[in-house]
Design a protein around this motif. Structure first.
Motif, short mmCIF file in Angstrom:
data_model
loop_
_atom_site.label_atom_id
_atom_site.label_comp_id
_atom_site.label_asym_id
_atom_site.label_seq_id
_atom_site.Cartn_x
_atom_site.Cartn_y
_atom_site.Cartn_z
N ALA A 108 0.83 -1.20 0.00
CA ALA A 108 0.00 0.00 0.00
C ALA A 108 0.87 1.25 0.00
CB ALA A 108 -0.91 0.01 1.23
N ARG A 109 0.40 2.27 -0.67
CA ARG A 109 1.10 3.56 -0.66
C ARG A 109 0.56 4.39 0.50
NH1 ARG A 109 0.37 6.30 -5.99
NH2 ARG A 109 1.61 7.88 -4.94
N ILE A 110 1.43 4.70 1.45
CA ILE A 110 0.98 5.45 2.62
C ILE A 110 1.62 6.83 2.73
CG2 ILE A 110 0.36 3.42 3.97
CD1 ILE A 110 3.03 3.86 5.51
N ARG A 111 2.55 7.13 1.84
CA ARG A 111 3.15 8.45 1.86
C ARG A 111 2.06 9.49 1.61
NH1 ARG A 111 8.65 10.03 -1.02
NH2 ARG A 111 9.14 11.67 0.44
N SER B 50 -1.81 13.01 9.49
CA SER B 50 -1.25 12.71 10.81
C SER B 50 -2.30 12.07 11.72
CB SER B 50 -0.67 13.97 11.45
OG SER B 50 -1.66 14.97 11.60
N GLU B 51 -3.55 12.42 11.55
CA GLU B 51 -4.62 11.83 12.34
C GLU B 51 -4.74 10.33 12.07
OE1 GLU B 51 -5.72 16.16 11.62
OE2 GLU B 51 -5.05 14.51 10.34
N ILE B 52 -4.52 9.94 10.83
CA ILE B 52 -4.55 8.52 10.47
C ILE B 52 -3.35 7.81 11.09
CG2 ILE B 52 -4.37 6.86 8.56
CD1 ILE B 52 -7.14 8.03 8.76
N VAL B 53 -2.19 8.45 11.08
CA VAL B 53 -1.00 7.85 11.70
C VAL B 53 -1.28 7.59 13.17
CG1 VAL B 53 1.42 8.21 12.29
CG2 VAL B 53 0.58 8.91 10.04
N LEU C 223 -10.87 2.51 7.60
CA LEU C 223 -10.66 3.48 8.67
C LEU C 223 -10.44 4.84 8.03
CD1 LEU C 223 -9.83 4.35 11.60
CD2 LEU C 223 -7.54 3.56 11.04
N GLU C 224 -11.27 5.82 8.41
CA GLU C 224 -11.11 7.15 7.82
C GLU C 224 -11.28 8.24 8.85
OE1 GLU C 224 -14.22 7.17 4.80
OE2 GLU C 224 -15.39 8.55 6.02
N TYR C 225 -10.57 9.33 8.61
CA TYR C 225 -10.68 10.52 9.45
C TYR C 225 -11.59 11.48 8.72
CZ TYR C 225 -9.51 14.85 11.83
OH TYR C 225 -9.59 16.04 12.52
N GLN C 226 -12.71 11.77 9.33
CA GLN C 226 -13.68 12.68 8.73
C GLN C 226 -14.33 13.48 9.85
OE1 GLN C 226 -16.76 10.88 6.27
NE2 GLN C 226 -16.34 12.48 4.79
N SER D 30 -6.68 11.55 -0.75
CA SER D 30 -6.10 12.73 -0.07
C SER D 30 -5.46 12.34 1.26
CB SER D 30 -7.18 13.79 0.14
OG SER D 30 -8.22 13.29 0.97
N GLY D 31 -5.30 11.04 1.52
CA GLY D 31 -4.61 10.59 2.71
C GLY D 31 -5.47 10.50 3.96
N GLY D 32 -6.78 10.55 3.78
CA GLY D 32 -7.69 10.54 4.92
C GLY D 32 -8.26 9.19 5.27
#
Length: 103
Positions: A9-12, A16-19, A96-99, A54-56
């Motif tokens: 998976a590409r995580i770059r 930061s909330e997901i981290v 898992l998502e940050y929203q 968008s990394g969320g």
């Protein structure tokens, strides 16, 4: 979360909330004897406009849980992460998502 638990998976570029949420995820999964493995980050095929891009959001492997344990782990994650995160058990993974929700 160990970087060797990223299955191609590409995580770059994930937020930061997901981290932070992945650290919590790692602890909860470990209680069930399961390693948290990211199967999709900013990559993969998702719906148009998905916040994955968008990394969320990330997807996590669910197949390693014993029967019924994935549901329990998802419930614990929802409780631990709070209302700004959505945790959804899909048929073959955990989304898992940050929203953040506006008050």
């Amino acid at each position: 979360m160990k970087l060797d638990h990223v299955q191609g998976a590409r995580i770059r570029g994930i937020r930061s909330e997901i981290v932070w949420a992945l650290g919590v995820t790692d602890e909860i999964f470990a209680r069930y004897g399961v390693e948290a493995v990211i199967t999709s980050g900013i990559d993969g095929k998702h719906s148009r406009g998905s916040i994955h891009y968008s990394g969320g959001a990330v997807d996590l492997r669910s197949r390693d849980f014993a029967d019924g344990d994935a549901e329990k782990a998802v419930a614990e994650l929802k409780d631990a992460l709070g209302p700004d995160f959505d945790v959804i058990l899909e048929h073959n993974h955990i989304h898992l998502e940050y929203q953040p929700h506006e008050e």
